[in-house]
Design a protein around this motif. Structure first.
Motif, PDB file in Angstrom:
ATOM      1  N   ASN A  43     -13.859  18.325  43.374  1.00 57.98           N
ATOM      2  CA  ASN A  43     -12.524  17.590  42.968  1.00 57.98           C
ATOM      3  C   ASN A  43     -12.132  19.190  42.603  1.00 57.98           C
ATOM      4  N   LEU A  44     -12.056  20.317  42.249  1.00 56.79           N
ATOM      5  CA  LEU A  44     -11.532  21.745  42.180  1.00 56.79           C
ATOM      6  C   LEU A  44     -10.708  21.576  43.382  1.00 56.79           C
ATOM      7  N   SER A  45     -11.367  21.373  44.761  1.00 58.62           N
ATOM      8  CA  SER A  45     -11.015  22.081  45.682  1.00 58.62           C
ATOM      9  C   SER A  45      -9.888  21.135  46.277  1.00 58.62           C
ATOM     10  N   SER A  70      -0.016  15.050  54.390  1.00 57.76           N
ATOM     11  CA  SER A  70      -0.914  15.203  56.324  1.00 57.76           C
ATOM     12  C   SER A  70      -1.755  15.103  56.659  1.00 57.76           C
ATOM     13  N   ILE A  71      -2.639  13.997  55.240  1.00 55.50           N
ATOM     14  CA  ILE A  71      -3.631  13.209  54.822  1.00 55.50           C
ATOM     15  C   ILE A  71      -3.655  11.698  55.937  1.00 55.50           C
ATOM     16  N   PRO A  72      -3.822  11.996  56.839  1.00 53.65           N
ATOM     17  CA  PRO A  72      -4.120  10.614  57.567  1.00 53.65           C
ATOM     18  C   PRO A  72      -4.782   9.647  56.298  1.00 53.65           C
ATOM     19  N   LEU A  73      -3.932   8.000  56.331  1.00 55.99           N
ATOM     20  CA  LEU A  73      -4.115   6.880  55.621  1.00 55.99           C
ATOM     21  C   LEU A  73      -5.976   6.106  55.713  1.00 55.99           C
ATOM     22  N   PRO A  74      -5.656   6.095  57.077  1.00 56.72           N
ATOM     23  CA  PRO A  74      -7.489   5.314  57.117  1.00 56.72           C
ATOM     24  C   PRO A  74      -7.924   6.621  56.479  1.00 56.72           C
ATOM     25  N   THR A  75      -8.081   7.890  56.611  1.00 53.03           N
ATOM     26  CA  THR A  75      -8.954   8.757  55.695  1.00 53.03           C
ATOM     27  C   THR A  75      -9.392   8.984  54.426  1.00 53.03           C
ATOM     28  N   SER A  76      -7.796   8.464  53.617  1.00 50.88           N
ATOM     29  CA  SER A  76      -7.911   8.548  52.417  1.00 50.88           C
ATOM     30  C   SER A  76      -8.403   7.359  51.923  1.00 50.88           C
ATOM     31  N   VAL A  77      -8.402   6.517  52.549  1.00 47.21           N
ATOM     32  CA  VAL A  77      -8.160   5.352  52.242  1.00 47.21           C
ATOM     33  C   VAL A  77     -10.552   4.984  52.217  1.00 47.21           C
ATOM     34  N   SER A  78     -10.583   5.353  53.480  1.00 46.86           N
ATOM     35  CA  SER A  78     -12.238   5.330  54.314  1.00 46.86           C
ATOM     36  C   SER A  78     -13.293   5.868  53.078  1.00 46.86           C
ATOM     37  N   THR A  92     -11.013   8.821  43.241  1.00 45.78           N
ATOM     38  CA  THR A  92      -9.725   8.595  42.287  1.00 45.78           C
ATOM     39  C   THR A  92      -8.806   9.697  42.882  1.00 45.78           C
ATOM     40  N   LEU A  93      -8.465  10.676  43.035  1.00 46.36           N
ATOM     41  CA  LEU A  93      -8.204  12.178  43.072  1.00 46.36           C
ATOM     42  C   LEU A  93      -7.697  11.685  45.170  1.00 46.36           C
ATOM     43  N   TRP A  94      -9.259  11.087  45.810  1.00 49.74           N
ATOM     44  CA  TRP A  94      -8.780  10.553  47.652  1.00 49.74           C
ATOM     45  C   TRP A  94      -8.279   9.570  47.073  1.00 49.74           C
ATOM     46  N   GLY A  95      -8.343   8.572  45.613  1.00 53.19           N
ATOM     47  CA  GLY A  95      -7.500   7.309  46.205  1.00 53.19           C
ATOM     48  C   GLY A  95      -5.612   8.086  45.719  1.00 53.19           C
ATOM     49  N   LEU A  96      -5.272   8.587  45.128  1.00 56.59           N
ATOM     50  CA  LEU A  96      -4.555   8.962  45.306  1.00 56.59           C
ATOM     51  C   LEU A  96      -3.753   9.853  45.963  1.00 56.59           C
ATOM     52  N   LEU A  97      -4.093  10.759  46.728  1.00 61.25           N
ATOM     53  CA  LEU A  97      -4.114  11.048  47.925  1.00 61.25           C
ATOM     54  C   LEU A  97      -3.766   9.877  49.285  1.00 61.25           C
TER      55      LEU A  97
END
Length: 90
Positions: free
Chosen positions: A21-23, A38-46, A75-80
């Motif tokens: 989480n902190l990272s 810069s993070i692809p949408l499929p990466t963050s959604v999956s 939640t953090l990945w969802g925000l990404l």
């Protein structure tokens, strides 16, 4: 030896969750400040979907601290994912 690890599973998994989480925080703040992602949408959604699944497994096993850290991480990945959707470009 593995019994010691098994007995400490919840705090050990939760501790690694805190590190994960902190990272993510610097990435979230930098991308918000620069209005880019810069993070692809499929990466963050999956990743979000997998973390939700892991969190539900932890909850079903009674690993409440692990569940909480995994829920925060999802939640953090969802925000990404939301940043990628909003900013549209990397």
């Amino acid at each position: 030896m593995l019994d010691v690890i098994a007995n400490l599973a919840d705090p050990l998994i939760a501790a690694t969750g805190i590190v994960f989480n902190l990272s993510l925080l610097p990435t979230l703040f930098k991308q918000r400040r620069e209005r880019t992602c810069s993070i692809p949408l499929p990466t963050s959604v999956s990743t979000t979907a997998c973390l939700v699944t892991m969190g539900l497994v932890f909850l079903s096993l009674g690993l409440l601290f692990s569940f909480a850290m995994t829920a925060i991480n999802a939640t953090l990945w969802g925000l990404l994912a939301a940043q990628r959707w909003i900013y549209k470009e990397g």
